[in-house]
Design a protein around this motif. Structure first.
Motif, PDB file in Angstrom:
ATOM      1  N   GLN A 106       0.836  -1.207   0.000  1.00 33.58           N
ATOM      2  CA  GLN A 106       0.000   0.000   0.000  1.00 33.58           C
ATOM      3  C   GLN A 106       0.868   1.254   0.000  1.00 33.58           C
ATOM      4  N   PRO A 107       0.443   2.295  -0.722  1.00 35.93           N
ATOM      5  CA  PRO A 107       1.231   3.533  -0.749  1.00 35.93           C
ATOM      6  C   PRO A 107       0.956   4.462   0.436  1.00 35.93           C
ATOM      7  N   VAL A 108       0.105   4.053   1.371  1.00 32.50           N
ATOM      8  CA  VAL A 108      -0.219   4.919   2.514  1.00 32.50           C
ATOM      9  C   VAL A 108       0.650   4.557   3.712  1.00 32.50           C
ATOM     10  N   VAL A 165      -4.025  10.582   5.597  1.00 35.61           N
ATOM     11  CA  VAL A 165      -4.480   9.214   5.311  1.00 35.61           C
ATOM     12  C   VAL A 165      -3.484   8.258   5.944  1.00 35.61           C
ATOM     13  N   PHE A 166      -3.989   7.266   6.689  1.00 39.21           N
ATOM     14  CA  PHE A 166      -3.095   6.254   7.250  1.00 39.21           C
ATOM     15  C   PHE A 166      -3.905   5.047   7.712  1.00 39.21           C
ATOM     16  N   GLU A 212      -7.502  -0.098  11.228  1.00 41.18           N
ATOM     17  CA  GLU A 212      -8.228   1.173  11.230  1.00 41.18           C
ATOM     18  C   GLU A 212      -7.754   1.982  10.035  1.00 41.18           C
ATOM     19  N   CYS A 213      -8.675   2.330   9.156  1.00 41.92           N
ATOM     20  CA  CYS A 213      -8.346   3.062   7.939  1.00 41.92           C
ATOM     21  C   CYS A 213      -8.869   4.489   8.067  1.00 41.92           C
ATOM     22  N   TRP A 214      -7.963   5.428   8.179  1.00 42.09           N
ATOM     23  CA  TRP A 214      -8.294   6.834   8.432  1.00 42.09           C
ATOM     24  C   TRP A 214      -8.094   7.652   7.170  1.00 42.09           C
TER      25      TRP A 214
END
Length: 127
Positions: free
Chosen positions: A10-12, A25-26, A49-51
């Motif tokens: 993932q790029p985050v 975003v994280f 947890e996707c923020w």
């Protein structure tokens, strides 16, 4: 190991603890429970947890995390142990256990949107 897996896919930003300065975003990975299924395999229950800045973006991120998790069986992951030594782990099973698959879980104290995915991974290490 789950953090190392997601960082490679993932790029985050993927973290175990929410940073003092929150990125826009994280993904935060949290251990909910862990069971050892045999001498070499542990099966942690993990919360992802996707923020993101809004609910749509957080949901899209959660769906992409779920896709990565569902396709990671038989993957080899290099990670650093507590002493900073490179180790290798193998994902031998992955199951999304949250229903619905990703779900909206807002935190009223935070302005960012949060969606979550809960998964159980079977992880074998070379330790």
């Amino acid at each position: 190991m789950a953090i190392a897996l997601l960082k490679s896919k993932q790029p985050v930003r993927v973290v175990g603890t929410v940073p003092a300065t929150r990125p826009p975003v994280f993904v935060r990975v949290d251990l909910a429970d862990a069971n050892r299924s045999n001498l070499v395999t542990v099966k942690p229950m993990l919360i992802f947890e996707c923020w993101a800045s809004n609910s749509v973006a957080a949901e899209e991120l959660a769906n992409s995390i779920a896709d990565v998790l569902e396709s990671c069986e038989a993957e080899s992951v290099v990670y650093k142990d507590a002493a900073g030594v490179d180790r290798r782990a193998w994902i031998n099973s992955a199951e999304i256990v949250s229903d619905p698959r990703p779900f909206d879980d807002p935190d009223p104290a935070i302005s960012q949107s949060r969606w979550q995915v809960v998964a159980e991974l079977g992880i074998a290490t070379n330790q």
